[in-house]
Design a protein around this motif. Structure first.
Motif, PDB file in Angstrom:
ATOM      1  N   ILE A   1      29.528  26.475   5.755  1.00  0.00           N
ATOM      2  CA  ILE A   1      30.806  26.851   7.329  1.00  0.00           C
ATOM      3  C   ILE A   1      30.541  27.772   7.504  1.00  0.00           C
ATOM      4  O   ILE A   1      31.244  28.391   9.035  1.00  0.00           O
ATOM      5  CB  ILE A   1      31.692  26.821   6.047  1.00  0.00           C
ATOM      6  CG1 ILE A   1      31.856  24.195   5.970  1.00  0.00           C
ATOM      7  CG2 ILE A   1      32.815  26.681   6.612  1.00  0.00           C
ATOM      8  CD1 ILE A   1      32.993  24.614   4.705  1.00  0.00           C
ATOM      9  N   ASP A   2      30.244  28.231   6.561  1.00  0.00           N
ATOM     10  CA  ASP A   2      29.631  30.385   6.743  1.00  0.00           C
ATOM     11  C   ASP A   2      29.331  29.997   8.371  1.00  0.00           C
ATOM     12  O   ASP A   2      29.049  30.976   8.893  1.00  0.00           O
ATOM     13  CB  ASP A   2      29.814  30.776   5.895  1.00  0.00           C
ATOM     14  CG  ASP A   2      30.823  31.395   4.416  1.00  0.00           C
ATOM     15  OD1 ASP A   2      31.326  30.331   5.101  1.00  0.00           O
ATOM     16  OD2 ASP A   2      30.696  31.291   3.474  1.00  0.00           O
ATOM     17  N   SER A   3      28.040  29.649   8.047  1.00  0.00           N
ATOM     18  CA  SER A   3      27.042  30.253   8.939  1.00  0.00           C
ATOM     19  C   SER A   3      27.566  29.315  10.393  1.00  0.00           C
ATOM     20  O   SER A   3      27.272  29.658  11.781  1.00  0.00           O
ATOM     21  CB  SER A   3      25.240  28.866   8.729  1.00  0.00           C
ATOM     22  OG  SER A   3      24.170  28.767   9.590  1.00  0.00           O
ATOM     23  N   ALA A   4      28.205  28.443  10.491  1.00  0.00           N
ATOM     24  CA  ALA A   4      28.190  27.198  11.965  1.00  0.00           C
ATOM     25  C   ALA A   4      29.386  28.273  12.522  1.00  0.00           C
ATOM     26  O   ALA A   4      29.334  28.117  13.687  1.00  0.00           O
ATOM     27  CB  ALA A   4      28.734  25.797  11.228  1.00  0.00           C
TER      28      ALA A   4
ATOM     29  N   ALA B   1      30.363  20.880  15.128  1.00  0.00           N
ATOM     30  CA  ALA B   1      29.333  21.928  13.163  1.00  0.00           C
ATOM     31  C   ALA B   1      30.036  22.585  12.198  1.00  0.00           C
ATOM     32  O   ALA B   1      29.766  21.839  11.103  1.00  0.00           O
ATOM     33  CB  ALA B   1      27.799  22.873  13.688  1.00  0.00           C
ATOM     34  N   VAL B   2      31.425  22.761  12.507  1.00  0.00           N
ATOM     35  CA  VAL B   2      32.219  23.444  11.420  1.00  0.00           C
ATOM     36  C   VAL B   2      33.139  23.030  11.159  1.00  0.00           C
ATOM     37  O   VAL B   2      32.812  22.546  10.000  1.00  0.00           O
ATOM     38  CB  VAL B   2      33.004  24.776  12.911  1.00  0.00           C
ATOM     39  CG1 VAL B   2      34.526  24.688  10.955  1.00  0.00           C
ATOM     40  CG2 VAL B   2      32.243  25.985  12.886  1.00  0.00           C
TER      41      VAL B   2
ATOM     42  N   ASN C   1      28.375  24.369  -2.957  1.00  0.00           N
ATOM     43  CA  ASN C   1      27.995  25.425  -2.813  1.00  0.00           C
ATOM     44  C   ASN C   1      27.317  25.716  -1.137  1.00  0.00           C
ATOM     45  O   ASN C   1      27.184  26.567   0.121  1.00  0.00           O
ATOM     46  CB  ASN C   1      27.507  26.273  -3.785  1.00  0.00           C
ATOM     47  CG  ASN C   1      27.867  26.916  -5.003  1.00  0.00           C
ATOM     48  OD1 ASN C   1      29.225  26.711  -5.139  1.00  0.00           O
ATOM     49  ND2 ASN C   1      26.972  27.049  -6.262  1.00  0.00           N
ATOM     50  N   GLN C   2      26.629  24.306  -1.436  1.00  0.00           N
ATOM     51  CA  GLN C   2      25.492  24.722   0.446  1.00  0.00           C
ATOM     52  C   GLN C   2      26.690  24.058   1.156  1.00  0.00           C
ATOM     53  O   GLN C   2      26.259  24.423   2.084  1.00  0.00           O
ATOM     54  CB  GLN C   2      24.164  23.596  -0.411  1.00  0.00           C
ATOM     55  CG  GLN C   2      23.828  24.329  -0.851  1.00  0.00           C
ATOM     56  CD  GLN C   2      22.232  22.374  -1.208  1.00  0.00           C
ATOM     57  OE1 GLN C   2      23.237  21.798  -1.569  1.00  0.00           O
ATOM     58  NE2 GLN C   2      21.080  23.309  -1.852  1.00  0.00           N
ATOM     59  N   ALA C   3      27.232  23.252   1.307  1.00  0.00           N
ATOM     60  CA  ALA C   3      28.955  23.073   2.373  1.00  0.00           C
ATOM     61  C   ALA C   3      29.101  24.634   2.203  1.00  0.00           C
ATOM     62  O   ALA C   3      29.793  24.209   3.806  1.00  0.00           O
ATOM     63  CB  ALA C   3      29.222  21.840   1.483  1.00  0.00           C
TER      64      ALA C   3
END
Length: 186
Positions: A55-58, A127-128, A49-51
């Protein structure tokens, strides 16, 4: 008539009881393994879930960086047009050389800003990819943790079957022992 040795029957019953207790210990051990595997699964799921959040943040960072690149490109284009206009005006003696130099400095600063914005955009794209790679690893970890839970659950079932089997054997041994103790009239 067959005479059964009560000591032999008692010894056999003790052995069966020990096997029964051993099977119960195996069940408890297997249940502990299930609990541990479930905890590992929960941790792996949380990391997954953190990953996903990373991804969404990146990806949001890519959008923001692309916006910065677009804005910087507009500034470069505007500064370049102003510099070209001022170049012609300075050649014709309409403006001072200082004004042209200032326009050229604004153009160079805009190009530097564009270069920085492009570097940030590339960094966000990396980062993505990095976040997607970590997500893939976490998906594997979750899958492995689920398999461990399934395996431990099967072990519990198997151990419980052994307990049931040993309990039945123990009951049979006790029945034999009880029958052997009964004294037939002579």
């Amino acid at each position: 008539l067959v005479r059964l040795d009560p000591n032999q029957l008692e010894s056999s019953a003790d052995a069966q009881f020990a096997a029964y207790q051993s099977a119960q210990d195996d069940v408890r051990s297997s249940q502990s393994q299930v609990t541990a595997a479930q905890n590992n699964l929960a941790q792996a799921q949380q990391s997954l879930n953190q990953a996903e959040v990373a991804i969404d943040s990146a990806r949001q960072g890519v959008i923001t960086a692309q916006t910065e690149v677009d804005r910087a490109q507009v500034e470069v284009n505007a500064a370049q047009r102003e510099m070209k206009r001022n170049e012609q005006l300075v050649e014709n003696g309409v403006i001072a050389r200082k004004e042209f130099d200032e326009a050229r400095d604004r153009f160079e600063n805009a190009r530097a800003s564009l270069s920085t914005a492009r570097a940030r955009l590339e960094s966000q794209r990396i980062a993505v990819k990095d976040s997607e790679s970590r997500r893939g690893a976490q998906q594997v970890a979750v899958r492995d943790a689920r398999r461990a839970v399934d395996s431990a659950s099967i072990s519990v079932s198997s151990s419980q079957s052994r307990v049931d089997q040993q309990a039945a054997i123990l009951r049979g041994s006790r029945n034999q022992q009880d029958k052997a103790v009964v004294v037939a009239p002579i």
